[in-house]
Write a protein that holds these residues in place. Structure first.
Motif, PDB file in Angstrom:
ATOM      1  N   TYR A   1      37.198  72.913  75.256  1.00 30.68           N
ATOM      2  CA  TYR A   1      37.000  71.557  74.599  1.00 30.68           C
ATOM      3  C   TYR A   1      38.397  71.097  74.326  1.00 30.68           C
ATOM      4  O   TYR A   1      38.130  69.886  73.777  1.00 30.68           O
TER       5      TYR A   1
ATOM      6  N   SER B   1      30.581  73.748  81.788  1.00 29.14           N
ATOM      7  CA  SER B   1      30.809  73.330  80.334  1.00 29.14           C
ATOM      8  C   SER B   1      31.079  74.054  79.529  1.00 29.14           C
ATOM      9  O   SER B   1      30.537  73.652  78.448  1.00 29.14           O
TER      10      SER B   1
ATOM     11  N   TYR C   1      31.057  65.218  69.788  1.00 29.53           N
ATOM     12  CA  TYR C   1      32.257  64.697  70.271  1.00 29.53           C
ATOM     13  C   TYR C   1      33.401  64.251  70.261  1.00 29.53           C
ATOM     14  O   TYR C   1      33.749  64.458  68.644  1.00 29.53           O
TER      15      TYR C   1
ATOM     16  N   SER D   1      29.494  63.208  75.266  1.00 31.56           N
ATOM     17  CA  SER D   1      28.964  64.509  75.511  1.00 31.56           C
ATOM     18  C   SER D   1      29.462  65.454  75.463  1.00 31.56           C
ATOM     19  O   SER D   1      31.178  65.511  74.860  1.00 31.56           O
ATOM     20  N   ASP D   2      29.894  66.612  75.548  1.00 30.90           N
ATOM     21  CA  ASP D   2      30.703  68.203  74.654  1.00 30.90           C
ATOM     22  C   ASP D   2      31.791  67.712  76.419  1.00 30.90           C
ATOM     23  O   ASP D   2      32.708  68.169  75.577  1.00 30.90           O
ATOM     24  N   THR D   3      31.711  67.298  76.889  1.00 29.55           N
ATOM     25  CA  THR D   3      32.071  67.236  78.071  1.00 29.55           C
ATOM     26  C   THR D   3      32.542  66.007  78.893  1.00 29.55           C
ATOM     27  O   THR D   3      33.426  66.252  80.179  1.00 29.55           O
TER      28      THR D   3
ATOM     29  N   ARG E   1      25.217  68.673  66.796  1.00 27.45           N
ATOM     30  CA  ARG E   1      24.715  70.242  67.067  1.00 27.45           C
ATOM     31  C   ARG E   1      23.644  69.867  66.470  1.00 27.45           C
ATOM     32  O   ARG E   1      23.330  69.316  65.087  1.00 27.45           O
TER      33      ARG E   1
ATOM     34  N   GLN F   1      34.514  63.185  83.265  1.00 28.93           N
ATOM     35  CA  GLN F   1      33.539  65.015  83.089  1.00 28.93           C
ATOM     36  C   GLN F   1      35.018  66.278  83.381  1.00 28.93           C
ATOM     37  O   GLN F   1      35.653  65.969  84.385  1.00 28.93           O
TER      38      GLN F   1
ATOM     39  N   ASN G   1      22.874  67.238  69.451  1.00 28.46           N
ATOM     40  CA  ASN G   1      23.221  68.380  69.727  1.00 28.46           C
ATOM     41  C   ASN G   1      24.523  68.669  71.043  1.00 28.46           C
ATOM     42  O   ASN G   1      24.365  69.214  71.931  1.00 28.46           O
ATOM     43  N   HIS G   2      25.649  67.881  70.778  1.00 26.20           N
ATOM     44  CA  HIS G   2      26.736  67.901  71.381  1.00 26.20           C
ATOM     45  C   HIS G   2      27.570  67.525  70.178  1.00 26.20           C
ATOM     46  O   HIS G   2      27.608  66.962  68.968  1.00 26.20           O
TER      47      HIS G   2
ATOM     48  N   SER H   1      30.136  65.877  64.924  1.00 26.74           N
ATOM     49  CA  SER H   1      29.455  66.915  65.699  1.00 26.74           C
ATOM     50  C   SER H   1      27.551  66.627  64.992  1.00 26.74           C
ATOM     51  O   SER H   1      27.287  65.632  64.366  1.00 26.74           O
TER      52      SER H   1
END
Length: 457
Positions: A222, A88, A252, A50-52, A113, A62, A249-250, A111
């Motif tokens: 990020y 996040s 990587y 995920s994003d984080t 997103r 995480q 919607n993330h 991406s």
């Protein structure tokens, strides 16, 4: 007893059979084996990003931003966020939240997103006014409780069994509104943010966060995620994943050149173009709907997957084009119910027009009627080598001419025989022999299917 070092080949064997998380932990603690550990292919059962976060098997790594108030008590809501590993998103110099959807795409990032999603700002005048209004309401209700206003007490008792709990709730919400207003005050007077920040690396297992490391907040979240994933995955000889999962919607934050080989992979069509850069090859690929994606089938890992399961496109022309493109050993097309029997025959012929290895299969979903009609039509277009009747008896023949001689003027008998057939073996113009039969699949989306298999080239 003297401790003897593990030999290089023995170490490689040990690493090859170790759990991925145990390997990562060991190479972190023992720097001398890092080069060897990176050289051994990393095998992972489940992998997702995920994003984080990075999930490896049953462990989630995480990174989050935690808030600290050195000179006073941390607000309860923020304390709970810290316990869960932090938030996040980043904070600017005044303390405003920086929406995660506004962070830049770095080299190597993938991406997925939602391009149509609106990035919600947290520093607008409208929000400031909303927080002021909320604070006024909470403070008024708190004063009402203190002053024991009978009307307010009667109203509260309808919804709350214990006014003490409600008072604590109001105090918490009032504190939250005050904290949300402080960044506006800092910006107005050019003051630093009202709290300190640090980045925390945690391991999430069984729903609990175990802090591993705290990093100074000298770079954005990020960027820290990018660096952490670089430590985990950069410069590896190979990464083999049984079942990777890619959420929408993330972004990587993976290293440049990151590649994985997947055993089983399920993707939506709009994801394929973005993820194509990080997928080396796939054994079984499921492609589902979920939006339009032009020419999604032309990406290398899709064309070369060993088994492809997908819904067929709406037109026979596009379906035929896809079949000529795919090099997959097994292709399963769902939802082709609108095609005619003639169009199904076109699909089979287009699939056969590409040189394929013996054992390759094409499965198409269709209704019960066409499941019987298509094999009949194929026998009029190709040379019949063998038929199996309903009892499994094999009827051999060498050519279409021989069939015509045998059943000349007996078309009604021919049609009756075909109705009872279970499978038929045919030879195409290029010499490829196929076996075609109807199949009832109880565990598939389409119950009735037609199976075509190459048995000889």
């Amino acid at each position: 007893m003297n401790n003897q070092p593990v030999l290089y080949d023995s170490l490689r064997t040990i690493l090859h059979h170790m759990d991925a998380n145990a390997r990562i932990n060991m190479s972190t603690r023992i720097p001398s084996i890092r080069a060897t550990e990176k050289a051994v292919p990393l095998k992972i059962n489940n992998l997702s990003f995920s994003d984080t976060t990075a999930d490896i098997n049953d462990v989630r790594y995480q990174l989050g931003v935690c808030r600290d108030y050195p000179k006073r008590h941390i607000p309860e809501s923020f304390k709970r966020e810290n316990v869960r590993g932090g938030v996040s998103h980043d904070f600017d110099r005044f303390g405003f939240e920086i929406p995660i959807g506004s962070s830049p795409i770095l080299p190597g990032d993938v991406s997925v997103r939602n391009k149509n999603q609106r990035v919600r700002r947290t520093d607008t005048d409208e929000l400031e006014q909303q927080y002021r209004t909320d604070l006024t309401i909470y403070e008024h209700r708190l004063r009402s409780i203190v002053e024991n206003e009978s009307g307010e007490r009667a109203l509260l008792s309808e919804y709350w069994e214990n006014s003490r709990e409600y008072k604590e709730y109001l105090q918490c919400m009032a504190t939250y509104a005050r904290e949300k207003l402080k960044p506006f005050h800092c910006r107005r007077h050019n003051l630093p943010r009202p709290f300190n920040c640090y980045i925390q690396l945690s391991v999430m297992k069984d729903g609990e966060a175990k802090p591993l490391q705290r990093l100074p907040y000298t770079r954005k979240l990020y960027e820290a995620v990018k660096q952490f994933n670089h430590i985990l995955f950069a410069n590896r000889s190979a990464i083999r994943v049984n079942r990777p999962v890619f959420f929408d919607n993330h972004v990587y934050r993976i290293p440049v050149g990151f590649k994985i080989s997947a055993n089983e992979l399920t993707l939506r069509k709009p994801q394929i173009a973005s993820l194509a850069t990080m997928i080396e090859d796939v054994n079984m690929l499921r492609v589902s709907e979920g939006g339009n994606a032009e020419n999604w089938w032309q990406h290398r890992f899709v064309k070369n997957s060993k088994e492809l399961i997908t819904e067929g496109p709406p037109s026979v022309e596009e379906s035929c084009m896809m079949l000529r493109t795919f090099g997959c050993r097994i292709i399963r097309f769902h939802n082709l119910r609108t095609f005619t029997s003639e169009q199904y025959c076109q699909l089979i012929e287009n699939w056969m027009s590409v040189k394929r290895e013996v054992g390759s299969e094409l499965w198409v979903g269709l209704d019960k009627k066409r499941r019987k009609n298509v094999p009949k039509k194929m026998q009029t277009r190709m040379e019949v080598i063998r038929r199996d009747d309903k009892n499994g008896t094999q009827i051999e023949t060498s050519s279409v001419n021989r069939l015509k001689e045998r059943w000349q003027n007996r078309l009604e008998v021919f049609e009756k025989d075909q109705k009872d057939e279970r499978s038929v073996r045919l030879r195409g113009e290029n010499g490829t022999q196929i076996e075609i039969c109807g199949v009832v699949c109880e565990n598939e989306t389409m119950r009735h299917r037609l199976k075509v298999k190459i048995v000889e080239n």
